[in-house]
Design an enzyme around this catalytic site. Structure first.
Site, PDB file in Angstrom:
ATOM      1  N   HIS A 189       0.864  -1.186   0.000  1.00 36.70           N
ATOM      2  CA  HIS A 189       0.000   0.000   0.000  1.00 36.70           C
ATOM      3  C   HIS A 189       0.900   1.236   0.000  1.00 36.70           C
ATOM      4  CE1 HIS A 189      -3.111  -2.819   1.119  1.00 36.70           C
ATOM      5  NE2 HIS A 189      -4.034  -1.867   1.154  1.00 36.70           N
ATOM      6  N   GLU A 192      -1.653   6.010  -1.300  1.00 37.68           N
ATOM      7  CA  GLU A 192      -3.099   6.014  -1.023  1.00 37.68           C
ATOM      8  C   GLU A 192      -3.421   7.255  -0.205  1.00 37.68           C
ATOM      9  OE1 GLU A 192      -4.463   3.049   1.780  1.00 37.68           O
ATOM     10  OE2 GLU A 192      -6.581   3.390   1.309  1.00 37.68           O
TER      11      GLU A 192
HETATM   12  N1  LIG Z   1      -7.519   0.881   2.344  1.00 33.52           N
HETATM   13  C1  LIG Z   1      -6.645   0.432   3.248  1.00 33.52           C
HETATM   14  N2  LIG Z   1      -5.474   1.078   3.405  1.00 33.52           N
HETATM   15  C2  LIG Z   1      -4.576   0.656   4.294  1.00 33.52           C
HETATM   16  N3  LIG Z   1      -4.777  -0.381   5.104  1.00 33.52           N
HETATM   17  C3  LIG Z   1      -5.940  -1.039   5.012  1.00 33.52           C
HETATM   18  N4  LIG Z   1      -6.400  -2.118   5.681  1.00 33.52           N
HETATM   19  C4  LIG Z   1      -7.610  -2.388   5.206  1.00 33.52           C
HETATM   20  N5  LIG Z   1      -7.956  -1.510   4.245  1.00 33.52           N
HETATM   21  C5  LIG Z   1      -6.910  -0.666   4.093  1.00 33.52           C
HETATM   22 ZN   LIG Z   2      -6.126  -2.076   0.794  1.00 34.32          ZN
END
Ligand SMILES: Nc1ncnc2[nH]cnc12
Ligand SMILES: [Zn+2]
Length: 358
Positions: A189, A192
């Site tokens: 991730h 974001e």
């Molecule tokens: N969108 C997201 N971003 C980061 N961690 C997460 N855990 C679950 N959904 C998430």
């Molecule tokens: Zn995620």
């Protein structure tokens, strides 16, 4: 209408897929008061930090391998009902340990759910083990070690989710070294909640073939060119980004721009009921709000399968099911990249089952 289109997703957190109705049933079963996080049939949170807390409270309602089998089977069955042929689910064995179930039983419940859904519907699924960034580097390293040790053929990838604003990627790089050495596919991730620096860190230090979200890379044109040239696949989750207020609405979402710039992108639901979405809705929004043609959407599905952490025979079988228009509709840079970028030899482990690596 996109209901008839075949679909695939490579970014959905299993606990994040729990419908509020199921969570309420689980709460009844375990005598848990849900007023702080579940009201009027919807999860309650106001921002990213609160979302993560709400997520953990919902996750705590699933306590046995049977609970996890039911959750996984229900989610995959629903996906298959929307013509989904492939799904990668993000799981957190740490969580199994934290609730006293144990990582092995947690995973075996999820595998049982995959088996049952596959038997009923034919849907293919794989598991991505994730570390949770907000539990710190030691916990993420432990998750990577667990995934690396796992002999489970359905465990094919490693991820890091959680609070992106905590620490820097460098603090967690060792976890990815462990997972890479074990032959697992890598995704993280990044981009974001945080801006381009987070994606740059991820590319420099993790060298993943895919990024969870990655959408804020759009703020840096050089970075967009780098992603395009590398062929990094962005697991884009528009409904999640809008629900979490990264973008005010779908018209401001950068999926179109990234696609136009030749970045490889695909559609995903992330934590569907938390964000009032579903994979089917993500496809529908791409079509009716963002204006992607069916051929362009099919090409994104193809991208998801090309980037999947899955053995080559399964990948080919899945690709053969997609309509022929999908190749033509990929942005030119994607076509030029072909699949070559994923075809790096893997050290140490025979990763026949683990899919392509970068
Ligand atoms: N969108 C997201 N971003 C980061 N961690 C997460 N855990 C679950 N959904 C998430
Ligand atoms: Zn995620």
């Amino acid at each position: 209408m996109t209901r008839h289109l075949l679909k695939a997703e490579i970014h959905c957190h299993i606990e994040g897929a729990a419908p509020p109705v199921l969570a309420a049933k689980q709460a009844d079963k375990y005598g848990v008061d849900t007023t702080g996080f579940l009201r009027d049939g919807a999860y309650v949170w106001n921002d990213f930090s609160e979302f993560l807390v709400c997520y953990d409270r919902v996750a705590a309602l699933f306590r046995t391998d049977a609970d996890y089998a039911l959750l996984t089977e229900s989610y995959l069955t629903e996906l298959a009902g929307a013509n989904t042929i492939y799904s990668e689910i993000i799981v957190s064995p740490d969580h199994g340990d934290r609730i006293g179930l144990g990582a092995d039983a947690y995973l075996s419940g999820i595998c049982e759910g995959i088996r049952r859904a596959g038997e009923k519907t034919g849907i293919e699924a794989r598991i991505i083990v994730t570390g949770e960034r907000h539990f710190g580097p030691d916990s993420v390293i432990a998750a990577a070690e667990y995934a690396a040790r796992s002999q489970n053929p359905l465990v094919t990838g490693f991820n890091m989710a959680g609070e992106e604003r905590m620490g820097r990627v460098a603090d967690y790089a060792r976890a990815f070294d462990i997972a890479r050495d074990a032959g697992l596919g890598l995704t993280i991730h990044a981009g974001e909640v945080c801006g381009p620096f987070s994606v740059i860190d991820a590319l420099d230090l993790v060298r993943p073939s895919r990024l969870g979200h990655g959408v804020r890379a759009v703020e840096d044109p050089e970075l967009v060119a780098r992603l395009r040239d590398l062929g990094t696949v962005l697991e884009v989750c528009p409904g999640s980004n809008v629900a979490l207020n990264v973008y005010p609405d779908f018209h401001h979402h950068p999926l179109r721009r990234l696609h136009k710039e030749g970045v490889r992108v695909c559609l995903n639901s992330d934590d569907p009921p938390f964000f009032h979405t579903s994979l089917e809705r993500e496809y529908e929004i791409a079509s009716s709000v963002m204006g992607f043609s069916d051929a362009e959407i099919n090409a994104m599905t193809r991208t998801a399968i090309e980037a999947a952490f899955v053995d080559e025979a399964t990948r080919q079988r899945l690709l053969e099911r997609l309509p022929d228009d999908t190749l033509a509709a990929q942005p030119r840079a994607n076509q030029a990249q072909g699949l070559a970028v994923f075809r790096q030899p893997i050290k140490k482990r025979n990763i026949n089952n683990r899919g392509r690596q970068f």
